[in-house]
Motif scaffolding. Sequence first.
Motif, PDB file in Angstrom:
ATOM      1  N   THR A  35     -88.049  45.678  13.849  1.00 55.28           N
ATOM      2  CA  THR A  35     -89.275  46.146  13.211  1.00 55.28           C
ATOM      3  C   THR A  35     -90.015  47.006  14.228  1.00 55.28           C
ATOM      4  N   ILE A  36     -90.352  48.209  13.792  1.00 59.17           N
ATOM      5  CA  ILE A  36     -90.999  49.149  14.711  1.00 59.17           C
ATOM      6  C   ILE A  36     -92.251  49.743  14.068  1.00 59.17           C
ATOM      7  N   TYR A  37     -93.334  49.740  14.819  1.00 60.97           N
ATOM      8  CA  TYR A  37     -94.546  50.442  14.415  1.00 60.97           C
ATOM      9  C   TYR A  37     -94.792  51.604  15.366  1.00 60.97           C
ATOM     10  N   ASP A  38     -95.377  52.657  14.866  1.00 57.42           N
ATOM     11  CA  ASP A  38     -96.000  53.621  15.761  1.00 57.42           C
ATOM     12  C   ASP A  38     -97.473  53.260  15.742  1.00 57.42           C
ATOM     13  N   ASP A  39     -97.945  52.713  16.856  1.00 58.29           N
ATOM     14  CA  ASP A  39     -99.283  52.135  16.849  1.00 58.29           C
ATOM     15  C   ASP A  39    -100.218  52.878  17.796  1.00 58.29           C
ATOM     16  N   GLY A  40    -100.936  53.823  17.237  1.00 57.02           N
ATOM     17  CA  GLY A  40    -101.859  54.643  18.015  1.00 57.02           C
ATOM     18  C   GLY A  40    -103.102  53.900  18.454  1.00 57.02           C
TER      19      GLY A  40
ATOM     20  N   LEU B 135     -96.136  51.819   9.969  1.00 56.03           N
ATOM     21  CA  LEU B 135     -94.886  51.049   9.954  1.00 56.03           C
ATOM     22  C   LEU B 135     -93.708  52.022   9.863  1.00 56.03           C
ATOM     23  N   ILE B 136     -92.801  51.963  10.806  1.00 57.12           N
ATOM     24  CA  ILE B 136     -91.662  52.875  10.811  1.00 57.12           C
ATOM     25  C   ILE B 136     -90.411  52.192  10.255  1.00 57.12           C
ATOM     26  N   ILE B 137     -90.043  51.094  10.880  1.00 57.18           N
ATOM     27  CA  ILE B 137     -88.884  50.332  10.396  1.00 57.18           C
ATOM     28  C   ILE B 137     -89.321  48.887  10.216  1.00 57.18           C
ATOM     29  N   GLU B 138     -89.074  48.349   8.998  1.00 55.94           N
ATOM     30  CA  GLU B 138     -89.468  46.973   8.706  1.00 55.94           C
ATOM     31  C   GLU B 138     -88.206  46.164   8.465  1.00 55.94           C
ATOM     32  N   LYS B 139     -87.927  45.253   9.347  1.00 60.48           N
ATOM     33  CA  LYS B 139     -86.721  44.415   9.253  1.00 60.48           C
ATOM     34  C   LYS B 139     -85.498  45.254   8.902  1.00 60.48           C
ATOM     35  N   GLY B 140     -85.371  46.372   9.573  1.00 61.55           N
ATOM     36  CA  GLY B 140     -84.189  47.213   9.407  1.00 61.55           C
ATOM     37  C   GLY B 140     -84.303  48.306   8.360  1.00 61.55           C
TER      38      GLY B 140
END
Lengths: 461, 454
Positions: free
Chosen positions: B282-287, B309-314
């Motif tokens: 799980t990846i966020y771009d968190d500014g 939210l970029i990738i949520e559980k794949g």
Amino acid sequence: MKDFLTKVTDLAVQKFGAEYAEIRAQKLFKTMLTVKDGRIEAAKQGIENGVALRVLVNGAWGFASVGTFDIETLTSAISDACRMAKTASLKLKTPIKLVETKTVEDKISVKPKKNPAEISVEDKIDTALAVNNTVRGYDKRVKSCTIDYLDLTGTNYFLNNEGTYIEQDKLYVWSRILATASEANVLTFSREEIGSTAGYEVFDVETPEIVGKRAAKRAVEQLKAKPPRGGNFPAVLGPNVVGVFVHEAFGHLAEADLTLSGSVLLGKLGKKIASDVVTFYDDGTIEGAFGSFKYDDEGVPTQKTLLVKDGIVVGLMHNRETAHKFDAKPTGNARAEDFRFEPIIRMRNTFMEPKDHSFEELLEDIKFGYYLKSFRGGQANLDGTFQVGIQEAYEITNGELGDPVRNASISGNTLETLLKVDAVGKDFELWPGRCGKGQTAFIGDGGPHVRVKEVLIGGSA
Amino acid sequence: MAALNQEKTVELAEKTVDFALKKGADEAEAFVYQGLTTNISIERGQIAKSARIIDHGLGIRVILNKAVGFSYTNILKSGEAVEETVLKAIKSAKASKPDKEWRGLPTKNSFPSVKDTYDNKIFELHPEDLVKAASIMLDAAEKTDKRVFPIEGGVGVSHLSKAIANSNGVQGFDRGTFVECSLATVGREGSEVTPVCFEFNAERKYDINPEWVGREAARLAVSALKAKKIETKSTNVIFTQFALQQLLYYTLINAVKADYVQRNQSALKDKIGEKVASEKVTIYDDGLFKGGLRTWRFDGEGVPQQKTLIIEKGILRNFIYDNYTARREERESTGNASRAGYLSTPNVEATNFHFLPGKQSQEELINNAKEGLLVYYLQGAHSSNPASGEFSVVATPAWVIKNGEIAYAARGVMLAGNIFDVLMNVSALANNERKIGQLVAPWILVENVKVIGK
């Protein structure tokens, strides 16, 4: 300008007891363009004026950079630099000393056939669009094209307390073309670069059609390329790859600051590290080449420096500090990107000397191997581990060029690999490039075609 | 020279915009940047260098008939120089060609508040304090083992401020502080030299541990000695944050930029909603990440930074946008316009690319890997194919994992593959999250990576 700069260095010496003081002032003007798929993202122009001050106090360096010529600011900056140097010297073990150099007074003017500063932005845009049209028009599988263009003109002023004063005009023209192509699920990528210190006339040789076609053709041909087998194979390196190999795998280790840091060349001066056919130079005197200049950023004249002769290390690249440490002559390799940076040891045009083989002769004894024609980035480590990414490669089967190969890279240990160079071609090419070592330098690198008995190919198949 | 104050910088930006409009621009945007940096540097085992760098300037973007012109100057004291810069930008726009996709500069929005991005203490520090910190770091490294040679490093603090104004009424000011200490070392024994080993702390507040940095940089160098070659095979690989950052920067991070996607340069085009990574990812771009190295109230064109939210559980959920790429798709910018100080126009860039951590400790992760490779840094990641995500890089230094423990250092190891296969094969994540450049991530364990040895 001279009297003005002298006032500042005098202050460092007289008031703060600096052993050495230098000042670099710059008046630079840049034009930049980015064109993405024919869309001009922005036509950009900028002015950068600034001053870099460097002092040695109690054997430690103090450096200050300010974006102004305002005398009050400069006075306070040099005071700052001197005080900082004094503070830094508190824990000094070995004071820094500089090798002596002849003082010079000189004024260097550039005389381009086509001065980029006098060419209209419209013309520059038209050139970039012509490259774009060539790339995009080459084949419908070309999916995108990005063009960056930069030119820089202006004057650098150098003065130190030893009596050297140099006014040196600067001129750089640079462009990079990126093309991608796709078909089915394959995405390919191709890069070309142009660079010159001669003038805008570089586009008369590297015309938009020639460069655009080179970039586009590679991207398209890579579509049918296969991944390389991983493992050790014989290889023929093209001039473009030899250049980046000489620069990355060997050159950085021969920058005397990195040699002193413990690169594998430490203690190798006078020793044989490569096969007999290997001779390397770093040369700042090639007219118009991207890594050429007259004086470096310590006021030392540039030169053609022999690094390796017939396989033996005979020289390193120095600034005044490392030359003193090695009891050597300075080589004029101290360069700073601009007034925001202090000069450090950088390469100029680094290349391998050609010998006697034709391209066919280099291929003929190889049963299976790779022809590595064009690179996509490279990097070296102090222990001599190098990596060079390859954007264009072909198989060699029974002495003949075969299928194209994509996304290969080569790696190995520099010294082991240099001993495996067994034949050197008679052709020669020099390519422009940019090198990062905490700051960017414009450089050139190249050589002839070269055969290596074996090198590690990183592949996914 | 003291920092330009908030009022003056914002006023300069607004006046510049007004002047541009008066001179015929349809739209205008001014960005004023100032950076003050103080560094104490270590070179070859000693503290021998100091630097103070003051850089400031103004960049002006103007739009005329949908054509964009940009110009900058670092001469701020003279109103004349600023006006000349505006005229150059207008001239550039006139020389340029209209962009039919141009749909205006960002509109006014309120900015969020951010946490732990500014520390007043930075201004109280003297160069002596930095020398002291550098000296602690150096001593810690040298005390660890006599085979360790500290080649370079240092301690630095900086203060950045930026102000923006545009003709749609956007107006903002933000400032931030940064502190960093770092040390690069090599281990030397007989004729053997290790690859460069590196450790650092980078924070927004004066919260660094130079003693730890020195000790760790030294420990790595010692354990990189006596490296052996390994066999070619597919195996488990643990990527540390350093290696992951290098790998992602040239591949995945580009692939999620709307600019790349819209221009057919991303392998993730048309894959929103599809599985592109293992469900552990799980990846966020968190500014707005607390204390993040890329955390600001607004981005390079005055759009509020946000958490995307970029990738949520794949599953791929979103791309990142600046104003231009967003409007092309008739959506809102995600606050991802970045600029290189005053010198450039905005570009789509990740802020804090946050790879959510797992639950295992570092040791448990190594233990779980059983057999494989622990890769600290990569060499040559910049030669990856940015379009397809294929890479072929050197892993150095790297350590062989045997029976769930680190056994010995490996040399001459290459890794080859595709970033999207790597993401699919992530099988576990550690809980040791840290910030490196634009990445915030833990160590990750990836199965079935092609390792090329002898």
